[in-house]
Design a protein around this motif. Sequence first.
Motif, short mmCIF file in Angstrom:
data_model
loop_
_atom_site.label_atom_id
_atom_site.label_comp_id
_atom_site.label_asym_id
_atom_site.label_seq_id
_atom_site.Cartn_x
_atom_site.Cartn_y
_atom_site.Cartn_z
N PHE A 81 4.98 126.18 63.18
CA PHE A 81 5.86 127.37 63.04
C PHE A 81 5.58 128.31 63.95
CE2 PHE A 81 6.14 125.18 58.97
CZ PHE A 81 7.39 124.75 58.78
N MET A 84 15.37 129.42 59.20
CA MET A 84 13.98 128.77 58.41
C MET A 84 12.85 128.90 59.40
SD MET A 84 11.87 126.01 57.92
CE MET A 84 12.67 124.75 58.81
N SER A 129 11.99 132.76 59.56
CA SER A 129 11.41 133.29 58.40
C SER A 129 10.00 132.76 57.90
CB SER A 129 12.46 132.68 57.18
OG SER A 129 13.71 133.22 57.59
N THR A 130 9.86 131.19 58.06
CA THR A 130 8.44 130.89 57.93
C THR A 130 7.49 131.23 59.02
OG1 THR A 130 9.73 128.75 57.47
CG2 THR A 130 7.18 128.63 57.39
N LEU A 177 6.44 134.81 57.76
CA LEU A 177 5.72 134.66 56.49
C LEU A 177 4.01 134.32 56.77
CD1 LEU A 177 5.58 134.54 53.18
CD2 LEU A 177 6.03 132.02 53.48
N GLN A 178 4.01 133.20 57.61
CA GLN A 178 2.58 133.03 58.20
C GLN A 178 1.75 133.82 58.77
OE1 GLN A 178 2.77 129.18 60.21
NE2 GLN A 178 2.96 128.10 58.50
N THR A 216 8.91 139.71 52.49
CA THR A 216 7.48 139.76 52.76
C THR A 216 6.90 141.06 52.73
OG1 THR A 216 7.92 140.18 55.24
CG2 THR A 216 7.71 137.93 54.55
#
Length: 318
Positions: free
Chosen positions: A33, A158, A161-162, A165-166, A217
């Motif tokens: 990602f 997606m 978003s991922t 988050l990471q 987040t």
Amino acid sequence: MYLHTELLINDIAVSEPDPAAANALQEGLGGQFGEMRTMMQYLFQSMNFRGDPSSKPYKDLLQSVGTEEISHVELIGTTISKLLDGSPGYKGKPTDPVDEPGAKGATPLSIALDHSNIHHYLVGAQGALPVDAAGNPWSGSYVYNSGNLVLDLLYNLMLESTGRLQKCRIYQMTDNPTARSTIAYLIVRDQAHENAFAKALESLGVNWGSVLPIPKTNAEQFPEVKKLLDKGLQSIQFTFNADNQSQAAKLYRGASPSNDGTELSTAVMPDGVPITISPERREEFSPGLDPELLALIQATAEVEIANIEATDTTASKK
């Protein structure tokens, strides 16, 4: 056709080297990602785009975000290099012979045996690599390009978003100012790209919010992130279109899907900051060229240039 402006898209804070933080950032560069994935995915979707002239805003949006991701690869790769440059395990002077121990008996590259990814020192000469944090090479199989616009946009939302988050997790792993300056910027720009793909889906009648809610987040708790959010950086999309023909603004406008009270807008490109060249790393023999070898290289180059000029002159007379 691309033009490269010799500016970084964001400033990188100056701090101490941190090879462990550099390795964590590799996930944001070459992970599933990471920035290499987003760059390749959006550019391939743009190159392979099909549709009538009315669909051009969607192609332009993909092109704009994909082009920005090239600058993100440059930014995060440069940050990794700076985090590795002059690693703290080596305390010798720049003039010390590289085959003698450094101060306190430490060998120049001993840090590579205890921290980070040893390939940063064995393969990359204290520079970024196209791998994830576990050392796995980046793979083209990560790229999703179905040819169906709705599916591609959902997948892109997606992905952003991922990725955000990471990056929030990576931020929590290190307090190094160099790492955090880049992580914070990428967190905010990931949100801008989430807004882009969310808006595009809304224009196609897709109720994305009930299908794929953007993960909360609370990144505004990070001081570096909040500073950028206060500037509205999450609500602007750059087109990088030199002739100003991009139609991405037809999609990237109106109230932000992030529901933060901001309005979306576009611009050609950000101001950027100067790029500096890293110093030699003599313990890595990089470049590690002695004066005699440099003189030989220069002489060889001059001979090659003279031969080319002679060939061009002969061809023009014919």
